[in-house]
Design a protein around this motif. Structure first.
Motif, short mmCIF file in Angstrom:
data_model
loop_
_atom_site.label_atom_id
_atom_site.label_comp_id
_atom_site.label_asym_id
_atom_site.label_seq_id
_atom_site.Cartn_x
_atom_site.Cartn_y
_atom_site.Cartn_z
N PRO A 157 27.66 -16.68 -56.51
CA PRO A 157 29.06 -16.90 -56.09
C PRO A 157 29.99 -17.20 -57.25
CG PRO A 157 27.68 -18.78 -55.50
CD PRO A 157 26.76 -17.73 -56.04
N THR A 158 29.45 -17.52 -58.45
CA THR A 158 30.35 -17.90 -59.54
C THR A 158 31.06 -16.70 -60.16
OG1 THR A 158 28.65 -17.74 -61.24
CG2 THR A 158 28.83 -19.84 -60.11
N ILE A 159 30.57 -15.47 -59.85
CA ILE A 159 31.24 -14.29 -60.41
C ILE A 159 32.71 -14.25 -60.00
CG2 ILE A 159 31.32 -11.75 -60.31
CD1 ILE A 159 28.32 -11.75 -60.03
N LEU A 160 32.96 -14.66 -58.74
CA LEU A 160 34.32 -14.61 -58.21
C LEU A 160 35.23 -15.61 -58.92
CD1 LEU A 160 33.33 -14.66 -54.48
CD2 LEU A 160 34.28 -12.74 -55.71
N LEU A 161 34.62 -16.63 -59.51
CA LEU A 161 35.42 -17.72 -60.05
C LEU A 161 35.47 -17.66 -61.56
CD1 LEU A 161 33.70 -20.35 -57.75
CD2 LEU A 161 35.78 -19.11 -57.27
N GLY B 225 32.81 -16.95 -63.54
CA GLY B 225 31.54 -17.29 -64.19
C GLY B 225 30.78 -16.03 -64.58
#
Lengths: 234, 237
Positions: B230-234, B236
């Motif tokens: 999920p960090t790709i969206l933020l 990461g």
């Protein structure tokens, strides 16, 4: 809101203690917020989830209103010479959610229902244990939670029935652990059935989905259940 | 033309093609003479009866579970005289599963199908001491070639064997089919029965073509859950 990712060093005894007991993990997660007080259920709360991607790749995800400080976790269950956890600002992404978006999601939940075996018996909270019932549990809640699990094209279905959705249930486990570590208080055993859902969803109600992502879905939120995260459709 | 499929599975099987005298070996798959013998016995034919119609059937076999070759050291005394009989070595296939099929014209195949369902002499897997463990008859297929039937049959191996190959979603199985005149590569085996007369058994050479077919494995591991970050969206990694 903040989303935090922390990688556990699974060979350390501290990490093993945390992973073996959701009670201990909950205590460690809550200790990373100096200011959090118990609050009512409809406001954003601290949610966490453990993703076991591989034997040596275990992540702790947290969604919280305040920014956490995981120094104590790094010291017990991480790599102290390379203290590392990432906290991301979650609010911009949450406010960007729009109706019709499609995302890949993951959710670890505690699927239960209330049933009675006989007519004159009080209802009792009972876990769903089969993948089919666990899927049914999620599908029943999707509308109120602000999303719709996407359906499979008919030619991709491998079963005549029960394979209609782009959804898999894995890592189904029944766990039992002690609520108190000290013998003197009298051991109370907690038993919990959890399942991890992976799939694709379409946003139907951004506001409701925002609430789902920040307040959780289902029960046992203190024990690592209810946190749903989104990722780009790969 | 139609095809009769047979399931040959049992704790022990023995299919000799070149076995002579005191050393009774087994092939790795059922022989045409063995299966023709089984069918002739099911029909109630005597040993000396004419076999031309059965020998004319096209024959093929698929190795669903190869099994293990085991050796038995056998001694015996003559019942009347008490004299020692020659010591013999007997080889068996343990825990093997095969799908055999014969192709021929409809009336003969129907007749054989009825015979297998209600056999006159009970069927055995190559040697009298090897009874089948499961139902032998697995149906008649109309308007299909022998090769097609062997390729379309589900994988009949035991559950534990299928699980032991759970990493493979489709499994290649070896087939041995009667060679047709155009085949370039084939082996020949002295395995075409001309007569089962106990006084003078006769076999002719038979060409065998080896091939493989891919069948799905019902016990294959389900696909792994997808990666989720999920960090790709933020912003990461």
């Amino acid at each position: 809101m903040h989303l935090t990712r922390f990688r556990l060093n699974t060979v350390r005894s501290g990490a093993r203690r945390l992973l073996s007991s959701p009670q201990a993990m909950h205590a460690a997660v809550m200790s990373s917020f100096p200011d959090v007080l118990p609050s009512d259920t409809d406001t954003p709360r601290v949610l966490w989830r453990v993703d076991r991607n591989a034997k040596a790749e275990v992540f702790l995800y947290m969604v919280s209103p305040a920014e956490p400080d995981l120094t104590h976790m790094v010291e017990q269950a991480g790599w102290p010479t390379q203290p590392k956890w990432q906290t991301y600002d979650y609010t911009p992404f949450l406010s960007r959610l729009t109706k019709g978006d499609t995302w890949a999601f993951r959710l670890t939940a505690n699927p239960v229902h209330s049933i009675r075996r006989k007519a004159d018996e009080p209802t009792k909270l009972t876990a769903h244990v089969t993948p089919r019932h666990q899927m049914g549990w999620l599908l029943q809640r999707q509308e109120a939670a602000g999303f719709r699990v996407m359906e499979k094209a008919p030619e991709q279905r491998r079963l005549p029935e029960g394979d209609e959705y782009q959804l898999v249930v894995h890592d189904r486990r029944g766990r039992t652990f002690d609520k108190s570590e000290r013998e003197s208080r009298g051991k109370k055993t907690v038993s919990l059935v959890t399942a991890t859902f992976d799939g694709r969803l379409e946003v139907t109600d951004p506001k409701a989905l925002r609430r789902t992502l920040t307040t959780g879905l289902g029960r046992a939120k203190a024990y690592g259940c209810g946190l749903m995260t989104l990722a780009p459709v790969g | 033309m139609s095809v009769l499929a047979l399931l040959l599975a049992g704790p022990l099987q023995a299919w000799g093609a070149s076995a002579r005298f005191a050393r009774r070996t087994t092939e790795h798959a059922p022989t045409k003479s063995g299966v023709i013998g089984l069918l002739a016995a099911a029909q109630g034919r005597e040993r000396t009866a004419d076999l031309a119609d059965l020998a004319g059937l096209r024959f093929g076999v698929r190795v669903d579970q190869p099994g293990t070759r085991i050796r038995d050291y056998q001694t015996a005394k003559h019942f009347d005289t008490g004299k020692s009989m020659p010591v013999s070595e007997r080889f068996y296939l343990a825990d093997a599963v095969f799908v055999a099929a014969v192709e021929g014209d409809d009336t003969l195949i129907d007749d054989l199908h009825r015979a297998v369902q209600a056999p006159v002499y009970l069927p055995y897997l190559g040697r009298r001491s090897c009874p089948p463990a499961r139902r032998v008859d697995i149906g008649v297929h109309r308007d299909q070639s022998l090769e097609q039937v062997l390729a379309d049959q589900e994988w009949r191996a035991a559950g534990w064997y299928q699980r032991s190959r759970k990493r493979e979603s489709t499994v290649p199985l070896t087939t041995f089919v009667d060679a047709t005149p155009g085949d370039s590569r084939n082996d020949s085996v002295r395995d075409l029965p001309l007569s089962f007369d106990p006084l003078h058994r006769r076999y002719a050479l038979r060409g065998v073509r080896t091939d493989t077919v891919d069948v799905p494995n019902p016990k294959a591991r389900r696909s792994a859950p997808p990666d989720h970050n999920p960090t790709i969206l933020l912003g990461g990694d």
